[in-house]
Design an enzyme around this catalytic site. Structure first.
Site, PDB file in Angstrom:
ATOM      1  N   HIS A  62      -5.105   7.549  13.038  1.00  0.00           N
ATOM      2  CA  HIS A  62      -5.631   6.516  12.135  1.00  0.00           C
ATOM      3  C   HIS A  62      -4.413   5.865  11.482  1.00  0.00           C
ATOM      4  O   HIS A  62      -3.670   6.536  10.775  1.00  0.00           O
ATOM      5  CB  HIS A  62      -6.546   7.139  11.086  1.00  0.00           C
ATOM      6  CG  HIS A  62      -7.751   7.804  11.680  1.00  0.00           C
ATOM      7  ND1 HIS A  62      -8.926   7.131  11.942  1.00  0.00           N
ATOM      8  CD2 HIS A  62      -7.952   9.074  12.105  1.00  0.00           C
ATOM      9  CE1 HIS A  62      -9.796   7.955  12.496  1.00  0.00           C
ATOM     10  NE2 HIS A  62      -9.238   9.150  12.606  1.00  0.00           N
ATOM     11  N   ASP A 154     -15.285   6.714  16.034  1.00  0.00           N
ATOM     12  CA  ASP A 154     -14.722   7.883  15.347  1.00  0.00           C
ATOM     13  C   ASP A 154     -14.680   7.733  13.829  1.00  0.00           C
ATOM     14  O   ASP A 154     -14.397   6.676  13.292  1.00  0.00           O
ATOM     15  CB  ASP A 154     -13.320   8.208  15.843  1.00  0.00           C
ATOM     16  CG  ASP A 154     -12.775   9.414  15.124  1.00  0.00           C
ATOM     17  OD1 ASP A 154     -13.311  10.506  15.334  1.00  0.00           O
ATOM     18  OD2 ASP A 154     -11.851   9.257  14.298  1.00  0.00           O
ATOM     19  N   ASP A 307      -5.422  13.566  15.323  1.00  0.00           N
ATOM     20  CA  ASP A 307      -6.351  13.040  14.311  1.00  0.00           C
ATOM     21  C   ASP A 307      -5.597  12.753  13.001  1.00  0.00           C
ATOM     22  O   ASP A 307      -6.126  12.972  11.904  1.00  0.00           O
ATOM     23  CB  ASP A 307      -7.537  13.989  14.077  1.00  0.00           C
ATOM     24  CG  ASP A 307      -8.695  13.294  13.366  1.00  0.00           C
ATOM     25  OD1 ASP A 307      -8.596  12.082  13.080  1.00  0.00           O
ATOM     26  OD2 ASP A 307      -9.707  13.966  13.077  1.00  0.00           O
TER      27      ASP A 307
HETATM   28  O1  DOR Z   1     -10.997  14.060   8.843  1.00  0.00           O
HETATM   29  C1  DOR Z   1     -11.240  12.979   9.348  1.00  0.00           C
HETATM   30  N1  DOR Z   1     -10.658  11.856   8.904  1.00  0.00           N
HETATM   31  N2  DOR Z   1     -12.109  12.915  10.361  1.00  0.00           N
HETATM   32  C2  DOR Z   1     -12.535  11.752  10.850  1.00  0.00           C
HETATM   33  O2  DOR Z   1     -13.334  11.762  11.759  1.00  0.00           O
HETATM   34  C3  DOR Z   1     -12.067  10.468  10.270  1.00  0.00           C
HETATM   35  C4  DOR Z   1     -10.762  10.651   9.625  1.00  0.00           C
HETATM   36  C5  DOR Z   1     -10.366   9.484   8.753  1.00  0.00           C
HETATM   37  O3  DOR Z   1     -10.509   8.335   9.173  1.00  0.00           O
HETATM   38  O4  DOR Z   1      -9.859   9.737   7.658  1.00  0.00           O
END
Ligand code: DOR
Length: 450
Positions: A62, A154, A307
């Protein structure tokens, strides 16, 4: 620029090479690989005692741009990635605005190119605004300059089986992948952590393993029904690993990833009430950690994906219930894999896992761990030039690391704009020395070059 990397242990999963070899790079490409190479006019980079491998590939990050540039930008996230040994990252579309159209994915890809520290392959949203009501223009994103070959909502699951079915069917026409965040939201409404003994003790609402496993089972059935390509994001439970294993055995087109925090930490960490340990899917139990490790070892899980989820301090450093889920990952994934999965530096050494509980190293050999960070993820998508092979003619996208150097994670020193690493203070082994993107140093002697 002509470079000669000499004396390193070259581990290239694509060619199954594992042994000392020199690598000659010219004009952005690998020119020759072999022992004792000589090259007039090349700059010699001494890699004695180091491991060279394809640049790492992260299927799941992200980067928060557009919309939350206070938490991360494509530039800061790219720098963190390069410092982590990555040459390719795939940012998720849960930005503001959502990357659900050609304009946004093109902007993300173009900004990635401008920064030039890693190749940025944006993931497009499956549904408009990630609202789960109607499909986004998947074909337009695939045909755009960003050439999107993977779609995901996601952060959120694709709630409606009908929409997932449509997406899997439609994307067969251009051989794209649908990556699902498997969560039955009706079972996780208000959930704060994994549902189990610890959540019961703490009195926090639980996110049961079944909420992940039900959706994984549904997704696998729909992949089988449609013949579409399914990818499962951040697999975190033993039951989900088992479902993927069985589906692969019967020929379903599925790939899957696991995140470093899910093979290193358990729900015990929540006892601290430190929201740095809050993540979605949540940290699970020891048996799940073992199952994820086993899944990575036997290839049920194709890839380690971070992630990487940066959050601004004022959002994350609040009481547990109010904090958003997510953890940083880009600068610690390789070292966590080496320390916790390989443990080859000293197999007898018991690894300190801090707040996350105690788990055993030694599940994967070094070449297998590297495969799950390079060729494995590259195989889950179309990422031209990444994941190896390290062979004549291929783009010189490479990582060089010291497999035994110890270092201590210091959140203040991370390149990410955010600070939410759950591994602050943890001593790890394995340090990135150089990263090369098309033959140019993005990281040299541990320093980002831009
Ligand atoms: O812990 C997470 N953070 N899981 C996710 O699916 C999204 C992500 C986020 O965008 O912060």
């Amino acid at each position: 620029m002509k470079l000669l990397l000499t004396g390193g242990r070259l581990v290239d999963p694509a060619t199954r090479h594992d042994g000392v070899a020199d690598v000659l790079v010219d004009d952005g490409r690998v020119v020759e690989v072999g022992p004792g190479l000589e090259a007039a006019g090349a700059e010699v980079v001494d890699c004695d005692g180091l491991v060279a491998c394809p640049g790492l590939v992260d299927l799941h990050v992200h980067l928060r741009e557009p919309g939350r540039e206070d938490a991360e930008t494509i530039e800061t996230g790219s720098r963190a990635a390069a410092l982590g040994g990555y040459t390719a990252v795939c940012p998720m579309p849960n930005t503001d605005p959502v990357a659900d159209n050609a304009g946004v994915v093109e902007m993300v890809a173009a900004r990635g190119r401008e920064v030039g520290l890693v190749d940025v392959f944006p993931v497009g949203a499956v549904t408009l605004g990630q609202r789960g009501v109607e499909l986004a223009e998947l074909g337009a994103m695939a045909r755009s300059a960003a050439r999107v070959d993977c779609f995901s909502d996601d952060g959120l699951p694709i709630r409606e089986a009908r929409l997932l079915r449509l997406a899997l069917e439609y994307t067969r026409a251009f051989d794209a992948v649908i990556a699902d965040h498997a969560e039955d939201a009706s079972l996780t409404d208000g959930a704060q952590m994994h549902e189990g003994e610890v959540s019961a003790m703490l009195g926090l609402a639980g996110w049961p393993a079944a909420a992940e496993e039900m959706v994984v089972a549904r997704d696998l059935l729909l992949a089988q029904l449609t013949g579409g390509r399914l990818h499962l994001c951040h697999v975190s439970t033993g039951g989900a690993v088992e479902l993927v294993r069985a589906a692969k055995a019967r020929g379903v087109r599925v790939t899957a990833e696991a995140a470093p925090h899910h093979f290193t930490l358990t729900d015990e960490a929540a006892r601290s009430y430190d929201p740095v340990f809050k993540v979605n899917p949540p940290l699970r139990e020891k048996a799940d950690v073992e199952a994820v490790r086993q899944g990575l070892a036997d290839g049920t899980l194709d890839a380690i994906a971070t992630d990487h989820a940066p959050h601004a301090r004022e959002d994350k450093e609040v009481e547990w219930a109010a904090a958003p889920p997510g953890m940083l990952g880009l600068q610690t994934a390789l070292a966590l894999s080496l320390t916790e999965l390989v443990g080859q530096a000293d197999p007898e050494r018991s690894v300190q896992t801090g707040a996350g509980g105690d788990t055993r190293p030694g599940h994967l050999g070094l070449p297998t761990a590297i495969e799950r960070l390079t060729a494995g993820p590259a195989r889950c998508r179309r990422l031209p030039g990444h994941g190896g092979p390290v062979a004549p003619g291929a783009p010189a996208n490479l990582a060089v690391f010291d497999p035994v150097a110890a270092w201590t994670v210091d959140r203040a020193k991370l390149a990410s704009r955010a600070r939410n690493t759950p591994f602050h203070g943890r001593q790890l082994r394995g340090r990135v020395v150089h990263t090369l993107l098309r033959g140019s140093f993005t990281v040299r002697d541990g320093q980002a070059q831009r």
